[in-house]
Design an enzyme around this catalytic site. Structure first.
Site, PDB file in Angstrom:
ATOM      1  N   ARG A  11       2.894   5.982  -3.175  1.00 30.56           N
ATOM      2  CA  ARG A  11       4.034   6.807  -3.584  1.00 30.56           C
ATOM      3  C   ARG A  11       4.292   6.699  -5.089  1.00 30.56           C
ATOM      4  NH1 ARG A  11       4.175   5.576   1.712  1.00 30.56           N
ATOM      5  NH2 ARG A  11       5.448   6.794   3.161  1.00 30.56           N
ATOM      6  N   ARG A  37      -8.863  11.606  12.580  1.00 33.08           N
ATOM      7  CA  ARG A  37      -7.435  11.361  12.813  1.00 33.08           C
ATOM      8  C   ARG A  37      -6.638  12.662  12.867  1.00 33.08           C
ATOM      9  NH1 ARG A  37      -5.511   6.409   9.316  1.00 33.08           N
ATOM     10  NH2 ARG A  37      -3.751   6.628  10.728  1.00 33.08           N
ATOM     11  N   ASP A  78       1.869  -1.483  11.732  1.00 32.94           N
ATOM     12  CA  ASP A  78       0.547  -1.871  11.224  1.00 32.94           C
ATOM     13  C   ASP A  78       0.204  -3.326  11.528  1.00 32.94           C
ATOM     14  OD1 ASP A  78       0.107   0.652  10.201  1.00 32.94           O
ATOM     15  OD2 ASP A  78       0.973   0.168   8.246  1.00 32.94           O
ATOM     16  N   SER A 136       7.138   8.786  12.560  1.00 34.01           N
ATOM     17  CA  SER A 136       6.068   8.612  11.576  1.00 34.01           C
ATOM     18  C   SER A 136       6.591   8.800  10.163  1.00 34.01           C
ATOM     19  CB  SER A 136       4.945   9.624  11.836  1.00 34.01           C
ATOM     20  OG  SER A 136       4.126   9.717  10.694  1.00 34.01           O
ATOM     21  N   ARG A 155      -6.473   1.055  18.026  1.00 41.81           N
ATOM     22  CA  ARG A 155      -6.209  -0.381  17.863  1.00 41.81           C
ATOM     23  C   ARG A 155      -5.890  -1.087  19.178  1.00 41.81           C
ATOM     24  NH1 ARG A 155      -3.217  -0.170  11.936  1.00 41.81           N
ATOM     25  NH2 ARG A 155      -5.184  -0.196  10.792  1.00 41.81           N
ATOM     26  N   LYS A 205       0.837  -1.204   0.000  1.00 35.39           N
ATOM     27  CA  LYS A 205       0.000   0.000   0.000  1.00 35.39           C
ATOM     28  C   LYS A 205       0.873   1.255   0.000  1.00 35.39           C
ATOM     29  CE  LYS A 205      -3.006   0.525   3.549  1.00 35.39           C
ATOM     30  NZ  LYS A 205      -2.925   1.812   4.259  1.00 35.39           N
ATOM     31  N   SER A 206       1.861   1.291   0.879  1.00 34.23           N
ATOM     32  CA  SER A 206       2.707   2.488   0.972  1.00 34.23           C
ATOM     33  C   SER A 206       3.400   2.776  -0.354  1.00 34.23           C
ATOM     34  CB  SER A 206       3.775   2.290   2.055  1.00 34.23           C
ATOM     35  OG  SER A 206       3.175   2.152   3.304  1.00 34.23           O
ATOM     36  N   LYS A 227      -4.689   5.181  14.900  1.00 32.61           N
ATOM     37  CA  LYS A 227      -4.735   4.591  13.556  1.00 32.61           C
ATOM     38  C   LYS A 227      -6.192   4.614  13.068  1.00 32.61           C
ATOM     39  CE  LYS A 227      -0.381   3.765  13.099  1.00 32.61           C
ATOM     40  NZ  LYS A 227       0.391   4.516  12.102  1.00 32.61           N
TER      41      LYS A 227
HETATM   42  C1  S3P Z   1       2.513   4.671   6.359  1.00 31.70           C
HETATM   43  C2  S3P Z   1       3.057   4.980   7.576  1.00 31.70           C
HETATM   44  C3  S3P Z   1       2.522   4.507   8.859  1.00 31.70           C
HETATM   45  C4  S3P Z   1       1.559   3.352   8.659  1.00 31.70           C
HETATM   46  C5  S3P Z   1       0.592   3.589   7.542  1.00 31.70           C
HETATM   47  C6  S3P Z   1       1.326   3.794   6.235  1.00 31.70           C
HETATM   48  C7  S3P Z   1       3.115   5.218   5.142  1.00 31.70           C
HETATM   49  O1  S3P Z   1       1.805   5.565   9.486  1.00 31.70           O
HETATM   50  O2  S3P Z   1       0.859   3.113   9.846  1.00 31.70           O
HETATM   51  O3  S3P Z   1      -0.276   2.499   7.393  1.00 31.70           O
HETATM   52  O4  S3P Z   1       2.797   4.727   4.044  1.00 31.70           O
HETATM   53  O5  S3P Z   1       3.924   6.140   5.248  1.00 31.70           O
HETATM   54  P1  S3P Z   1       2.568   6.618  10.463  1.00 31.70           P
HETATM   55  O6  S3P Z   1       3.498   7.382   9.636  1.00 31.70           O
HETATM   56  O7  S3P Z   1       1.472   7.460  11.018  1.00 31.70           O
HETATM   57  O8  S3P Z   1       3.227   5.778  11.490  1.00 31.70           O
END
Ligand code: S3P
Length: 747
Positions: free
Chosen positions: A338, A434, A627, A479, A658, A333-334, A654
């Site tokens: 990007r 959030r 996560d 983060s 959680r 996903k990340s 989150k």
């Molecule tokens: C992510 C960073 C994390 C993660 C999220 C995806 C990202 O969040 O929990 O699911 O893609 O940069 P945080 O940066 O708030 O820790």
């Protein structure tokens, strides 16, 4: 007036209904109410002798007349179903009659004109008048086309006025309910504007296209060559001409506004065709395809019944089983997010493979389409992004809706702070709770203008045109989203932008920037970037998401007799906390075929069941498994002894809290789980069956599905629709390896 509470679908409770105008809509209403048995007598009134002759044998009415006074005498409800312009004449006559306590309602498709006509006829708007409009119809017209079920599962919009009687409104609402319709109230002006765009304009276009084509060919020969596309596009050109003439005359101004927008866009398309401008054509078509597919989804979910709500989706997981086979989970996903962001800002065409077709990454994709980037796909994980360069984004037509996705909102905030145009970022109920102050605050320090709602929550309003200045930022929380947000803002800031993290977090942004040829300096915990360079399009191969793989790693670990291989999983060192923690708990995990694809390490991972033991989770692993904790808590519940997690307060902000939500769910299944301010203490032991609420959090829903492997009874998991945000096809894949989870959609 009729007692609304006595209305039911079987007992006749209104004495008399008078339907004025026995066309398709009036006839269907009359017939439906007759069949519902809620009315002692349905009287029809129509000047057309043929309509009157047919109405009785077709079962549309009990009695029929051409005399208005006779039709409405002693009626409890009068429904006006004549074309909008004929309404004036009928209303003028009605105003001279004594209507007693009759409720008057109508079905006209332009409400402004009808209300004006009522006012003219009566000198004021009677409180017992309820303007209405069923969004249903057919290209067939006349009483012979009347169907009792025409309105079932269709929307009916009522546009009550300030003085409309509540009882009258309730009565009309309940009558429509008797026909199976979904009733919604809306301000009158909004109704006319929306309908001009979504109904009146398409009818005008269909009439016009058919007329243009018919004029080209003397004996309509041309239509012999027309196929499904023509048929679908022009079906509504066979609708009732008089009715539609009236609609356009009555809703003239709103229609003109929509028509002008359309004419402008059509001329642009003409220019694009003339100038062989492939990019513009593709841009319009891909955006339209996405919007049309969204509309199809709404239709499929019968959102005509439930407009803005997501359908409730629950899972049921049956106890026991083991996990075997070899699978590839969906893309990371990340990295998917990007790839769209950097691909859009790059020069040239970026090809992405393995893109996650989940709602979160699709929200990012749609946002960039809205900002003018032409993106093809996704199709089986392939996406082609026609990059516009760092300065090439355009103002979106409205707020960017990012659904459930925190990553989209936080990363986009940085990138959009550096644009010349204004943007508004919104999200669903969960995202709207959030914290966004963590990005808004440092961005403001860089000179950005960002407004949030109370407590730093979304929506975010970003004013463009600010001069950003780079800065040296020490992040208070570990983060990756904050880090990435500031690095993206740094692409547009004067001087250099540095971000230092208190603990290592995922570094996909840094890696991908390098992959696109953009210089970025990483020294220990500090990443530094400067504006003034460019991103060059490239190929991206998105590995399978280790966060999605984690569910199956735990599944295979806890279910005796399991042996599972997960293929092509991303094992970026900033993401492998779940492997480290499971191994520390005694997990049997083996990596093979380790390689690098597009700057990201990947491997195949084999997991065999093992006797897990409780541990104190090392604090340095927390950001690396951030996560994966919901499913790691399930592993802890299956382990021998106590597992303690500390330093993970981030879990509370989150997609859900959680820590609390997992503790509640585990307790509901009889597991000893004690939430603490920054973590949880779990004592391994038997897992029972029961009901758990996922609170709309995808990872919670999937974690409890996995827990079923060791449960002694069914686990019912509610509110699971958001699994589609990160893991489309979860149920199917889970079942294919032996997790007995299935979908139970409830109304
Ligand atoms: C992510 C960073 C994390 C993660 C999220 C995806 C990202 O969040 O929990 O699911 O893609 O940069 P945080 O940066 O708030 O820790």
């Amino acid at each position: 007036m009729v007692d609304v509470n006595s209305l039911s679908s079987s007992v006749p409770t209104i004495g008399r209904l008078a339907v004025i105008g026995l066309g398709l809509i009036g006839g269907s209403f009359a017939k439906g109410i007759r069949q519902a048995g809620v009315c002692a007598e349905v009287v029809g009134c129509d000047p057309d002798p043929m309509a009157r002759r047919l109405a009785l044998p077709l079962g549309v009415v009990d009695r029929v007349t051409d005399n208005l006074a006779e039709a409405v005498r002693d009626a409890d409800v009068i429904l006006l179903a004549v074309p909008v312009l004929a309404m004036e004449k009928v209303l003028a006559e009605l105003a001279t009659l004594s209507l007693g306590q009759a409720v008057l309602t109508d079905v006209g498709s332009t409400k402004g004109a009808v209300v004006k006509a009522v006012e003219q006829a009566f000198g004021q708007i009677p409180p017992l008048f309820v303007p209405g409009h069923p969004i249903a119809g057919s290209e067939k017209s006349g009483v012979e086309a009347a169907r009792a079920e025409l309105f079932r599962r269709h929307k009916v919009i009522l546009t009550p006025l300030e003085n409309t009687s509540e009882q009258a409104l309730e009565l009309v609402t309940r009558l429509w309910h008797c026909l199976g319709a979904d009733v919604e109230a809306m301000p009158l002006a909004d109704h006319d504007e929306v309908l001009a765009a979504t109904s009146h304009l398409p009818h005008l276009l269909a009439f016009s296209l058919v007329d243009t084509l018919a004029a080209r060919s003397e004996n309509l020969e041309i239509f012999r060559y027309a196929a499904g596309g023509f048929r679908d596009f022009t079906r509504i050109a066979a609708s009732d001409p008089v009715m539609w003439r009236d609609v356009f005359l009555a809703n003239r101004d709103a229609v003109l506004r929509s028509l002008d927008d359309f004419t402008r866009d059509l001329s642009r398309l003409r220019e694009a065709v003339e100038g062989r401008d492939a990019n513009t054509l593709l841009g319009v078509f891909t955006r339209a395809k996405a919007a049309r597919e969204h509309f199809s989804t709404i239709l499929a979910r019968r959102a005509y019944m439930e407009p803005m709500q997501t359908q409730a989706i629950n899972f049921i997981a049956q106890p026991g089983g083991r996990v075997n086979g070899s699978i590839r989970v969906p893309g990371d996903k990340s990295i998917s997010h990007r790839s769209i962001m950097l691909g859009s800002l790059a020069e040239g065409v970026t090809e992405v493979e393995g893109f996650l077709e989940g709602e979160d990454s699709l929200a990012t994709l749609q946002a960039f389409r809205d900002m003018g980037v032409v993106i093809e796909g996704p199709h089986h994980g392939r996406v082609t992004i026609n990059g516009v360069g760092l300065q090439g984004l355009q103002a979106p037509p409205g707020p960017l809706y990012l659904g459930n996705s925190g990553t989209s909102m936080r990363l986009l905030a940085g990138l959009l702070a550096g644009q010349e145009f204004d943007t508004v970022l919104t999200g669903d109920a969960s995202l709207s709770k959030r914290p966004m102050g963590r990005v808004a605050k440092p961005l403001r320090e860089m000179g950005a203008q960002i407004e949030t709602a109370a407590d730093g929550r979304p929506p975010l309003r970003i004013t463009g045109g600010s001069k950003l200045m780079g800065m040296d930022y020490q992040m208070p929380v570990a983060s990756a989203q904050v880090k990435s947000c500031l690095l993206l803002a740094g692409l547009y800031a004067g001087g250099s932008t540095s971000v230092t993290e208190p603990a290592p977090t995922r570094d996909h942004t840094e890696r991908m920037l390098k992959g696109f040829g953009y210089p970025i300096k990483v020294e220990g915990a500090k990443a530094t970037i400067e504006a003034g360079h460019k991103l060059t399009a490239c190929k991206i191969d998105v590995p399978a998401d280790i966060s999605s793989a984690a569910f199956f790693m735990v599944a295979a670990s806890i279910a005796e007799g399991s042996d599972l291989t997960l293929e092509h999983v991303g094992i970026n060192p900033t993401r492998v906390g779940v492997i480290n923690i499971l191994k520390a708990m005694g997990g049997d995990i083996e990596l093979s075929n380790e390689r690098e694809v597009g700057g990201e390490p990947v491997a195949d991972i084999r997991i065999r069941s093992a006797k897990l033991k409780g541990i104190d989770i090392p604090i340095d692993q927390v950001p690396l498994a951030i996560d994966e904790f919901p499913v790691l808590f399930v592993a802890a519940a299956c382990a021998q002894g106590r597992t303690v997690l500390r330093g993970a307060e981030e879990l509370r902000v989150k997609e859900s809290d959680r820590i609390q939500v997992m503790a509640d769910g585990l307790q509901a299944l009889g597991v000893r789980a004690e939430p603490t301010a920054d973590g949880i203490i779990i004592d391994g032991g038997p897992i029972g069956g029961g009901k758990v609420d996922s609170h709309g959090d995808h990872r919670i829903a999937m974690s409890f599905s996995v827990a079923s492997l060791r449960a002694t009874g069914d686990i019912q998991i509610s509110d699971c629709a958001n699994v589609a945000t990160s893991f489309p096809g979860f149920i199917e894949l889970a079942r294919s390896v032996g997790i007995q989870v299935s979908l139970e959609a409830s109304a």
